[in-house]
Design an enzyme around this catalytic site. Structure first.
Site, mmCIF file in Angstrom:
data_model
loop_
_atom_site.group_PDB
_atom_site.id
_atom_site.type_symbol
_atom_site.label_atom_id
_atom_site.label_comp_id
_atom_site.label_asym_id
_atom_site.label_seq_id
_atom_site.Cartn_x
_atom_site.Cartn_y
_atom_site.Cartn_z
ATOM 1 N N GLY A 2 0.798 -1.221 0.000
ATOM 2 C CA GLY A 2 0.000 0.000 0.000
ATOM 3 C C GLY A 2 0.828 1.267 0.000
ATOM 4 N N ASP A 3 2.160 1.144 -0.033
ATOM 5 C CA ASP A 3 2.985 2.354 -0.079
ATOM 6 C C ASP A 3 4.259 2.055 -0.869
ATOM 7 O OD1 ASP A 3 3.981 4.960 0.466
ATOM 8 O OD2 ASP A 3 2.954 4.998 2.391
ATOM 9 N N ASP A 4 5.240 2.953 -0.829
ATOM 10 C CA ASP A 4 6.417 2.819 -1.684
ATOM 11 C C ASP A 4 7.016 1.405 -1.636
ATOM 12 O OD1 ASP A 4 5.949 5.512 -1.965
ATOM 13 O OD2 ASP A 4 7.736 6.152 -0.875
#
Ligand SMILES: *[C@@H]1O[C@H](CO)[C@@H](O)[C@H](O)[C@H]1NC(C)=O
Ligand SMILES: *[C@@H]1O[C@H](CO)[C@@H](O)[C@H](O)[C@H]1NC(C)=O
Ligand SMILES: *[C@@H]1O[C@H](CO)[C@@H](O)[C@H](O)[C@H]1NC(C)=O
Length: 451
Positions: A252-254
């Site tokens: 859900g992120d980098d």
């Protein structure tokens, strides 16, 4: 597409990667393996020798802590392997020790307890001054290593499951008291190998080596739902000689974000991230594929990211910093990147990310120089590039070559053009046409040596 490849091969004066890939046979593929030698351990113990039960219900906290206590205090030559057989082993947090291998058999799952009430708290990182999410301390990572050397986490693609949904919900409902735990964190450690393991549903960042050196992460799979908050894949932070390769990350992120501390705390701590290699990574994220930042106050240098394939990402390649950060970001090379379906292909910006508190120094300006991006192609990239330097600290030596990022050819409106400000550098064979700020300064620019 084919015509484009042919053109690139003919005209490109930089690495013709397609030929290179053909030439490099599997056996002489460049890999991380030289950075930390793989250890063979003659002494082997099993978690079941310490009362471990893999029924998914029994608590194995005592078993893990006792097994690791035994490895630490009955030191065997060459270290000890802790075997986790097939089964689901529920446990609270535990600390690793030096000279050990945590070995997950095929079908072994180490599952984090969801008892957030009794989760241990530890001090904030000195380079962040507080928890990343909230002031004060932070919850200890599920599997933690402090001041260690010679640690391996490997096996037959067993799983380390953070059961992070309880934490994500606390974040969504704003009921968190402190910063959420990472799935795995190594602090002040060296000679670490993490390979052939699947990581699932981390409460927060997945793998966080901080103040470490000589770290190899390869053949890992990291999975978390696209809407899980802040589930970064791998975040090398104030660490050197880190090599990440041959992995799949969808979170859900980098996917990978190189960091080095936050504003006045990171500047005071002054520990850069350097000599970071990231190669043959495939993945998806609503945020960035390959990121530098935004916490880069100790500086980030000598990063090489190559052979990256990104599908459904927010930003493909993202260098992000801010005023108050300070820090020198230099000698960043990103090459051979395929991007399919993204909001932006390339973003380099000096206005990203918040501050730990009001005490940051607005005159502590980051310096961004010598960022080389070559051989990037893709489809359905809405905006090819955005570069936004700082007026009082323009980005320099930004070199872009052999980039082809057409927008969505099915879309009715033409894609937004490149947007650039407070930046200098050079370009070569970039489509769509980049900004005049980058082409004006070819003469005498350090970029010219790259073309
Ligand atoms: C585990 O490590 C943390 C952080 O270094 C430390 O605070 C804690 O006391 C350790 N726990 C055990 C059980 O050794
Ligand atoms: C584990 O997964 C990696 C990465 O997907 C793969 O390359 C490797 O062959 C697998 N190993 C085993 C023992 O299944
Ligand atoms: C730049 O970084 C690369 C690694 O990506 C390294 O090999 C090279 O020596 C560095 N160059 C300078 C001038 O520091």
């Amino acid at each position: 597409m084919l015509r484009f490849l042919v053109l690139l091969c003919i005209f490109s004066t930089v690495l013709p990667l397609w030929n290179l890939e053909k030439r490099v046979a599997a056996e002489d593929l460049i890999t991380c393996s030289g950075i930390v030698p793989m250890r063979h351990r003659n002494d082997k113990i099993s978690i079941t020798d310490f009362g471990g039960v893999g029924d998914g219900k029994t608590s194995n906290t005592k078993a893990f802590r006792e097994a690791i206590y035994r490895i630490q205090h009955l030191r065997r030559r060459g270290g000890t392997l802790l075997y986790v057989p097939p089964g689901v082993y529920l446990t609270e947090t535990f600390n690793l020790t030096s000279h050990m291998t945590l070995y997950l058999a095929r079908g072994a799952v180490i599952k984090a307890s969801q008892d957030t009430q009794n989760w241990p708290l530890i001090a904030p990182l000195p380079s962040y001054g507080r928890g990343r999410e909230l002031p004060g301390g932070r919850y200890m990572s599920f599997i933690h290593g402090y001041g260690l050397r010679d640690v391996v986490i490997t096996g037959e693609n067993g799983t380390i499951d953070g059961q992070g949904d309880v934490w994500w919900n606390m974040w969504r409902q704003r009921t968190l008291q402190f910063t959420r735990p990472n799935l795995i964190e190594f602090m002040n450690s060296r000679e670490i190998i993490i390979s052939n393991v699947i990581f699932r549903n981390s409460p927060f960042w997945n793998i966080h080596p901080v103040y470490c050196s000589n770290v190899v992460i390869r053949y890992v799979t990291i999975l978390a739902p696209a809407d899980s908050p802040n589930t970064d894949g791998i975040d090398p932070d104030s660490s050197s000689n880190v090599c990440i390769e041959d992995s799949y990350i969808a979170t859900g992120d980098d996917l990978v974000a190189v960091k080095s501390g936050w504003d006045e705390y990171g500047i005071a701590y002054g520990r850069p991230s350097s000599d970071i290699t990231i190669r043959r990574i495939t993945g998806s994220s609503p945020f960035s594929g390959i990121a530098i930042g935004s916490e880069t106050s100790g500086g980030v240098e000598n990063v090489l990211a190559e052979h990256i394939s990104l599908f459904n990402v927010g930003v493909g390649i993202h260098v992000k910093t801010n005023i108050g950060r300070g820090g020198l970001i230099r000698n960043i090379t990103v090459s051979d990147v395929y991007i399919e379906n993204a909001r932006k292909g390339i973003k380099i910006a000096g206005d990203v990310g918040g501050h730990p508190d009001e005490r940051y120094d607005p005159n502590a300006l980051p310096v961004v120089k010598d960022v080389i991006i070559t051989n990037v192609w893709g489809v359905k990239v809405l905006q090819a590039g955005l570069i936004k330097g700082l007026k009082s600290s323009p980005f320099t030596g930004i070199c872009l070559s052999d980039i082809n990022l057409p927008g969505d050819t099915q879309a009715k409106r033409s894609p937004p053009p490149w947007s650039c400000s407070d930046v200098s550098g050079a370009t070569h064979q970039v489509s769509p046409w980049p900004c005049s700020e980058l082409s004006r300064s070819v003469q005498g620019n350090s970029c010219s040596s790259h073309f």
